[in-house]
Design an enzyme around this catalytic site. Structure first.
Site, short mmCIF file in Angstrom:
data_model
loop_
_atom_site.label_atom_id
_atom_site.label_comp_id
_atom_site.label_asym_id
_atom_site.label_seq_id
_atom_site.Cartn_x
_atom_site.Cartn_y
_atom_site.Cartn_z
N THR A 127 7.50 -0.81 4.88
CA THR A 127 6.53 -0.98 3.81
C THR A 127 5.22 -1.44 4.43
O THR A 127 5.23 -2.26 5.36
CB THR A 127 7.01 -2.02 2.78
OG1 THR A 127 8.26 -1.59 2.22
CG2 THR A 127 6.00 -2.19 1.66
N VAL A 128 4.11 -0.88 3.94
CA VAL A 128 2.79 -1.27 4.44
C VAL A 128 2.11 -2.15 3.40
O VAL A 128 2.06 -1.80 2.22
CB VAL A 128 1.92 -0.03 4.75
CG1 VAL A 128 0.54 -0.45 5.25
CG2 VAL A 128 2.60 0.86 5.78
N LEU A 169 0.82 -1.21 0.00
CA LEU A 169 0.00 0.00 0.00
C LEU A 169 0.85 1.26 0.00
O LEU A 169 0.37 2.34 -0.36
CB LEU A 169 -0.93 0.00 1.23
CG LEU A 169 -1.91 -1.18 1.32
CD1 LEU A 169 -2.63 -1.14 2.67
CD2 LEU A 169 -2.90 -1.13 0.19
N ASP A 189 3.21 15.60 13.52
CA ASP A 189 3.41 15.35 12.09
C ASP A 189 2.05 15.33 11.38
O ASP A 189 1.78 14.44 10.57
CB ASP A 189 4.17 14.04 11.86
CG ASP A 189 4.69 13.92 10.42
OD1 ASP A 189 4.78 14.96 9.73
OD2 ASP A 189 5.00 12.79 10.00
N GLY A 207 8.25 3.55 2.66
CA GLY A 207 8.98 4.71 3.15
C GLY A 207 10.43 4.38 3.42
O GLY A 207 10.97 3.38 2.92
N LYS A 258 2.27 -2.93 8.77
CA LYS A 258 3.47 -2.12 8.57
C LYS A 258 4.68 -2.98 8.92
O LYS A 258 4.86 -3.39 10.07
CB LYS A 258 3.40 -0.88 9.47
CG LYS A 258 4.59 0.05 9.36
CD LYS A 258 4.32 1.28 10.23
CE LYS A 258 5.47 2.26 10.22
NZ LYS A 258 5.16 3.49 11.00
#
Length: 498
Positions: free
Chosen positions: A27-28, A20, A137, A23, A44
């Site tokens: 990874t998700v 999905l 954030d 980063g 995640k």
């Protein structure tokens, strides 16, 4: 990170499918629980070898915070596991994508839709604020939506979050540059109010630079180092972010500036929306709106957020409205019906049972009809009172010739009356009333005893009555409009927002 031909990790209880988002160190994946209901989740997967000390601290904070909180507007951490290579965070799956994608597909968000999302975000922030947690954030990529239809906002990615009381002060640079408060960018002391600046940027419409991770990139805390990619223009409330920039250096210069953030005149927004934006985007954190005032602000209007109590509050007000109506007190009944409609609208949005929803619709139609009948009676009665001549105002103007400020304030009041009597833009008339009353009240405090003070006091009372009457008319129209819109939207069912 995932790449072509790269198989996802294996977990005994889950089947991991397509990625999905990805980063810096995670990874998700979309995944299914193997047994029972085949529940859909987002997992995640954090690569241990990619973690530095700061990343480990962020991950531990995220797990610590998420495993202890449950809220309908915060992504749920269902479980976490680990093996020799990875740490796995099993998260609630949100099929609606993130807020940045939602806005991009619609180009510009209508104010009423932005308000629904803001209310849900405020609910999540109040829950966190009550527990001394700051997100640090906040950005559209970290705000997920539960589903494509009837989307419910879910705040995600607590990798930078901190337990931070309002009096705590930090120096660490956290978050994403486009949404960072000026005090963070300037590496000054900052506290939980930094989140409120980010809320202002989100509401204004700044989506930031494109996030290639796509769906669920919000679950992946970015590196705190400045991005090198340009910041292309995006579109939301104002069609562009408040600090549209081509580079991080240009963005940083704009954020560091001491100039007030200007709100474009178009599109036309409500006075309440503009007021909130101005208070959120206050560069000096000491002057920025407080959390308490944010939660109580009329545009956020947390009192009327759809919930299980909405119908009960509406019913209580209607019972009182009916009683006043039977007693012949049209003004009080009119006001109570209006207030009841402000609760019936969220009650309609909240109710999911079709039969009960239809029963509420029928009641709302009935109350709107009666409120419109009462409005005719109240309007004609009040208008007769307000249209009577006011020779005292003319006398006061004569006595104010040696007071330029008083003359100017009275001219603004006259402009408000003229605007109201035109009947074209009650919002502008109300704003003029508020401007004149603000100045006249200051002048009254400094005015010595005497005939002029008496006349000024009387004039202020008259203007306040007119302003309150006008405000009540505006709120009634809004309540009626919202009620009719809610009826239409609830009939179309799938098009409404929860």
């Amino acid at each position: 990170m995932a790449g072509a031909g790269w198989a996802p990790p294996r977990l005994d209880e889950f089947i991991l499918t397509e990625p999905l988002g990805s980063g810096t160190y995670a990874t998700v994946y979309k995944a299914y629980r193997k047994r029972d209901t085949r529940e859909v989740v987002a997992i995640k997967c954090v690569n241990k070898r990619s973690l530095n000390r700061a990343s480990v601290e962020n991950l531990l904070t995220e797990i610590e915070i998420l495993k202890t909180i449950r809220h309908p507007n915060i992504v749920e951490l269902k479980d976490f596991q680990w093996d020799s290579d990875h740490i796995y965070l099993i998260m609630e799956f949100c099929a609606g994508g993130d807020l940045s994608r939602f806005i991009r597909t619609r180009r510009m968000l209508p104010e009423k839709v932005a308000r629904v999302f803001l209310q849900q975000l405020a609910c999540a922030l109040k829950f966190l604020h009550d527990r001394n947690i700051s997100h640090l954030d906040l950005k559209p990529q970290n705000i997920l939506l539960s589903s494509p239809e009837n989307p419910q906002l879910k705040l995600a990615d607590f990798g930078f979050a901190q337990y931070m009381s309002p009096w705590d002060e930090k120096h660490v640079l956290r978050g994403s540059p486009l949404y960072m408060a000026p005090e963070m960018v300037c590496r000054q002391h900052y506290d939980s109010r930094a989140d409120l600046w980010s809320v202002g940027v989100i509401l204004y419409g700044g989506l930031g630079f494109y996030c290639p991770g796509g769906l669920y990139s919000g679950l992946l805390s970015p590196s705190p180092s400045p991005p090198t990619a340009p910041f292309p223009p995006t579109e939301a409330l104002f069609g562009k972010p408040p600090f549209a920039s081509r580079s991080f250096a240009e963005l940083e210069e704009k954020i560091r500036s001491d100039r007030a953030v200007e709100l474009p005149s178009r599109p036309q927004l409500s006075l309440e929306c503009r007021d909130l934006l101005g208070q959120l985007l206050e560069r000096d954190p000491r002057k920025r709106i407080s959390f308490e005032c944010f939660f109580a602000h009329p545009f956020v209007d947390m009192e009327h957020i759809p919930g299980p109590e909405s119908l009960g509050k509406a019913t209580d007000l209607v019972v009182e409205a009916v009683r006043k109506d039977q007693e012949g007190d049209a003004s009080a009944a009119f006001s109570l019906y209006r207030k009841a409609l402000e609760y019936f609208v969220p009650a309609l949005h909240y109710e999911s049972d079709a039969r009960r929803k239809e029963a509420i619709r029928a009641k709302v139609r009935q109350y709107i009809s009666r409120a419109e009948e009462l409005k005719v009676l109240v309007t004609s009665s009040n208008k007769n009172l307000l249209e009577k001549g006011n020779p005292a105002r003319e006398l006061l103007k004569e006595m104010a010739k040696d007071k330029p400020r008083l003359c100017a304030a009275l001219e603004v009041a006259s402009a408000a009356i003229a605007k109201e009597e035109e009947g074209k833009d009650d919002g502008d008339a109300l704003e003029l009333y508020q401007q004149s009353l603000g100045e006249l009240l200051l002048l009254l405090a400094a005015e010595p005893a005497g005939r002029r003070r008496e006349l000024l006091h009387a004039e202020i009372q008259t203007l306040m009555a007119r302003a309150e009457y006008l405000k009540d008319q505006i709120k009634m129209r809004e309540a009626q409009s919202m009620g009719k819109e809610a009826l239409a939207e609830s009939v179309r069912s799938g098009c409404t927002l929860q």
